[in-house]
Design a protein around this motif. Structure first.
Motif, mmCIF file in Angstrom:
data_model
loop_
_atom_site.group_PDB
_atom_site.id
_atom_site.type_symbol
_atom_site.label_atom_id
_atom_site.label_comp_id
_atom_site.label_asym_id
_atom_site.label_seq_id
_atom_site.Cartn_x
_atom_site.Cartn_y
_atom_site.Cartn_z
ATOM 1 N N ALA A 63 13.396 -7.895 3.867
ATOM 2 C CA ALA A 63 12.018 -8.301 4.142
ATOM 3 C C ALA A 63 11.741 -9.732 3.709
ATOM 4 O O ALA A 63 10.902 -10.414 4.287
ATOM 5 C CB ALA A 63 11.049 -7.359 3.437
ATOM 6 N N LEU A 64 12.424 -10.172 2.661
ATOM 7 C CA LEU A 64 12.186 -11.508 2.106
ATOM 8 C C LEU A 64 13.488 -12.292 2.104
ATOM 9 O O LEU A 64 14.093 -12.532 1.058
ATOM 10 C CB LEU A 64 11.616 -11.401 0.692
ATOM 11 N N ASP A 65 13.960 -12.635 3.275
ATOM 12 C CA ASP A 65 15.202 -13.386 3.429
ATOM 13 C C ASP A 65 15.127 -14.679 2.631
ATOM 14 O O ASP A 65 14.151 -15.414 2.687
ATOM 15 C CB ASP A 65 15.405 -13.707 4.910
ATOM 16 N N LEU A 66 16.160 -14.943 1.861
ATOM 17 C CA LEU A 66 16.179 -16.154 1.035
ATOM 18 C C LEU A 66 16.143 -17.426 1.858
ATOM 19 O O LEU A 66 15.625 -18.444 1.418
ATOM 20 C CB LEU A 66 17.449 -16.165 0.178
ATOM 21 N N THR A 67 16.727 -17.391 3.046
ATOM 22 C CA THR A 67 16.823 -18.625 3.834
ATOM 23 C C THR A 67 16.221 -18.434 5.220
ATOM 24 O O THR A 67 16.912 -18.553 6.227
ATOM 25 C CB THR A 67 18.298 -19.048 3.980
ATOM 26 N N PRO A 68 14.938 -18.100 5.245
ATOM 27 C CA PRO A 68 14.313 -17.927 6.555
ATOM 28 C C PRO A 68 14.299 -19.240 7.317
ATOM 29 O O PRO A 68 14.162 -20.298 6.726
ATOM 30 C CB PRO A 68 12.891 -17.482 6.211
ATOM 31 N N ARG A 91 5.333 -5.681 11.746
ATOM 32 C CA ARG A 91 4.248 -6.590 11.393
ATOM 33 C C ARG A 91 4.447 -7.155 9.983
ATOM 34 O O ARG A 91 4.312 -8.352 9.757
ATOM 35 C CB ARG A 91 2.921 -5.830 11.484
ATOM 36 N N ALA A 92 4.792 -6.272 9.030
ATOM 37 C CA ALA A 92 4.975 -6.716 7.645
ATOM 38 C C ALA A 92 6.108 -7.729 7.540
ATOM 39 O O ALA A 92 6.000 -8.743 6.836
ATOM 40 C CB ALA A 92 5.247 -5.518 6.744
ATOM 41 N N ASP A 93 7.215 -7.471 8.251
ATOM 42 C CA ASP A 93 8.341 -8.403 8.204
ATOM 43 C C ASP A 93 7.982 -9.731 8.866
ATOM 44 O O ASP A 93 8.436 -10.794 8.427
ATOM 45 C CB ASP A 93 9.564 -7.794 8.891
ATOM 46 N N ALA A 94 7.160 -9.679 9.909
ATOM 47 C CA ALA A 94 6.744 -10.917 10.567
ATOM 48 C C ALA A 94 5.940 -11.789 9.618
ATOM 49 O O ALA A 94 6.148 -13.006 9.538
ATOM 50 C CB ALA A 94 5.923 -10.600 11.818
ATOM 51 N N VAL A 95 5.022 -11.163 8.862
ATOM 52 C CA VAL A 95 4.208 -11.924 7.913
ATOM 53 C C VAL A 95 5.080 -12.485 6.785
ATOM 54 O O VAL A 95 4.958 -13.658 6.414
ATOM 55 C CB VAL A 95 3.092 -11.028 7.332
ATOM 56 N N LEU A 155 -2.306 -11.490 11.758
ATOM 57 C CA LEU A 155 -1.478 -10.365 11.314
ATOM 58 C C LEU A 155 -1.649 -10.090 9.829
ATOM 59 O O LEU A 155 -1.385 -8.986 9.363
ATOM 60 C CB LEU A 155 0.002 -10.628 11.621
ATOM 61 N N VAL A 156 -2.052 -11.093 9.062
ATOM 62 C CA VAL A 156 -2.220 -10.883 7.619
ATOM 63 C C VAL A 156 -3.483 -10.086 7.316
ATOM 64 O O VAL A 156 -3.682 -9.638 6.194
ATOM 65 C CB VAL A 156 -2.266 -12.219 6.845
ATOM 66 N N SER A 157 -4.332 -9.903 8.324
ATOM 67 C CA SER A 157 -5.544 -9.110 8.140
ATOM 68 C C SER A 157 -5.223 -7.644 8.381
ATOM 69 O O SER A 157 -4.099 -7.276 8.712
ATOM 70 C CB SER A 157 -6.628 -9.563 9.116
ATOM 71 N N GLN A 158 -6.213 -6.805 8.203
ATOM 72 C CA GLN A 158 -6.018 -5.383 8.470
ATOM 73 C C GLN A 158 -6.485 -5.010 9.875
ATOM 74 O O GLN A 158 -6.638 -3.831 10.194
ATOM 75 C CB GLN A 158 -6.787 -4.560 7.427
ATOM 76 N N LEU A 159 -6.690 -6.000 10.726
ATOM 77 C CA LEU A 159 -7.123 -5.734 12.087
ATOM 78 C C LEU A 159 -6.052 -5.012 12.894
ATOM 79 O O LEU A 159 -4.863 -5.317 12.776
ATOM 80 C CB LEU A 159 -7.487 -7.044 12.790
ATOM 81 N N LEU A 189 6.534 -12.980 19.631
ATOM 82 C CA LEU A 189 6.514 -13.449 18.253
ATOM 83 C C LEU A 189 7.621 -12.796 17.429
ATOM 84 O O LEU A 189 8.354 -13.461 16.686
ATOM 85 C CB LEU A 189 5.146 -13.138 17.638
ATOM 86 N N TYR A 190 7.763 -11.483 17.549
ATOM 87 C CA TYR A 190 8.807 -10.773 16.814
ATOM 88 C C TYR A 190 10.195 -11.273 17.223
ATOM 89 O O TYR A 190 11.097 -11.394 16.380
ATOM 90 C CB TYR A 190 8.716 -9.267 17.079
#
Length: 254
Positions: A182-187, A241-245, A205-209, A232-233
């Motif tokens: 989820a948190l790649d060191l070298t995005p 969605r979480a991984d995209a953010v 996407l960071v909202s809860q919409l 986008l993905y």
């Protein structure tokens, strides 16, 4: 606007000074004591992280002052002091603050951050055993809360330590692997630039919409939003969605 809107907004704007003004306005209009303590703790940790990144000492001091007012003598405040000490390369101060946190504990987001900082300090001292122990404590909290966000609040070496120790965490190995994915060191930034519409969707996407909610916000159809999300993905090389953010934040797209 509630405290969660503010926390999510930290990743949705690059204008940190404007955001700081929004924060002060919110605190002036609301009774923070009516907000859940665990939420306030998460909010303050996130805000301090952004203040540290902005290298704004006055902002950092303001966050710490509010934290002391709301959570006096707690491990949550100790974690905030440890974060500031790390940002200032003050190892002694970080050790004192982390030591205080370890004696009292903290709410989940602050606790995960504190354990990760404890692991970093142990690694600096060459204590392989303590490094692994504190990483496992952090992973236990992550497993319960399913939040990888604290890994973005500490030096990136913490994620490198997790990567190097995969296979030593027992049942928590899967949690560590999920965190690393989820948190790649070298995005990397998208190989194909995001369109204006895709960037607008990304920021929401960071909202809860929901998808229909995003569509209403942007005055387009839900199917149009789904098309933008698919593109986008693909560009961000993610599937959720979480991984995209998470990928977008680490790639400085948010």
């Amino acid at each position: 606007m509630n405290w969660l809107d503010l926390v999510l907004g930290l990743g949705a704007t690059r204008d940190r000074q404007r955001y700081h003004r929004d924060i002060n306005a919110w605190w002036g209009r609301h009774d923070a004591l009516l907000t859940a303590a665990t939420g306030l703790s998460a909010y303050l940790v996130h805000e301090l992280h952004v203040a540290n990144e902005a290298r704004d000492g006055d902002w950092t001091d303001d966050v710490l002052r509010r934290a002391v007012d709301l959570h006096p003598g707690t491990g949550d405040v100790a974690v905030l002091h440890a974060m500031r000490a790390f940002a200032n390369d003050d190892t002694d101060g970080a050790q004192r603050a982390v030591g205080s946190f370890l004696k009292t504990g903290a709410y989940p987001i602050a606790a995960t951050t504190g354990y990760l900082l404890a692991a970093l300090l142990a690694d600096r001292e060459g204590s392989h055993r303590d490094t692994g122990h504190w990483l496992r404590e952090a992973l236990r909290v992550v497993e319960r809360r399913l939040s990888y966000r604290p890994l973005t609040f500490v030096p990136r070496h913490a994620t490198a330590l997790l990567r190097a120790r995969i296979g030593t965490f027992g049942p928590l190995d899967d949690v560590a692997a999920q965190a690393i994915r989820a948190l790649d060191l070298t995005p990397k930034k998208a190989s194909v630039p995001l369109t204006t519409q895709e960037r607008a969707v990304l920021e929401l996407l960071v909202s809860q919409l929901t998808v229909p909610g995003i569509a209403m916000e942007l005055a387009v159809s839900p199917n149009t939003i789904r098309t933008h999300l698919k593109s986008l993905y693909l560009k961000l090389d993610v599937h959720t969605r979480a991984d995209a953010v998470a990928r977008a934040r680490l790639a400085r797209l948010l």
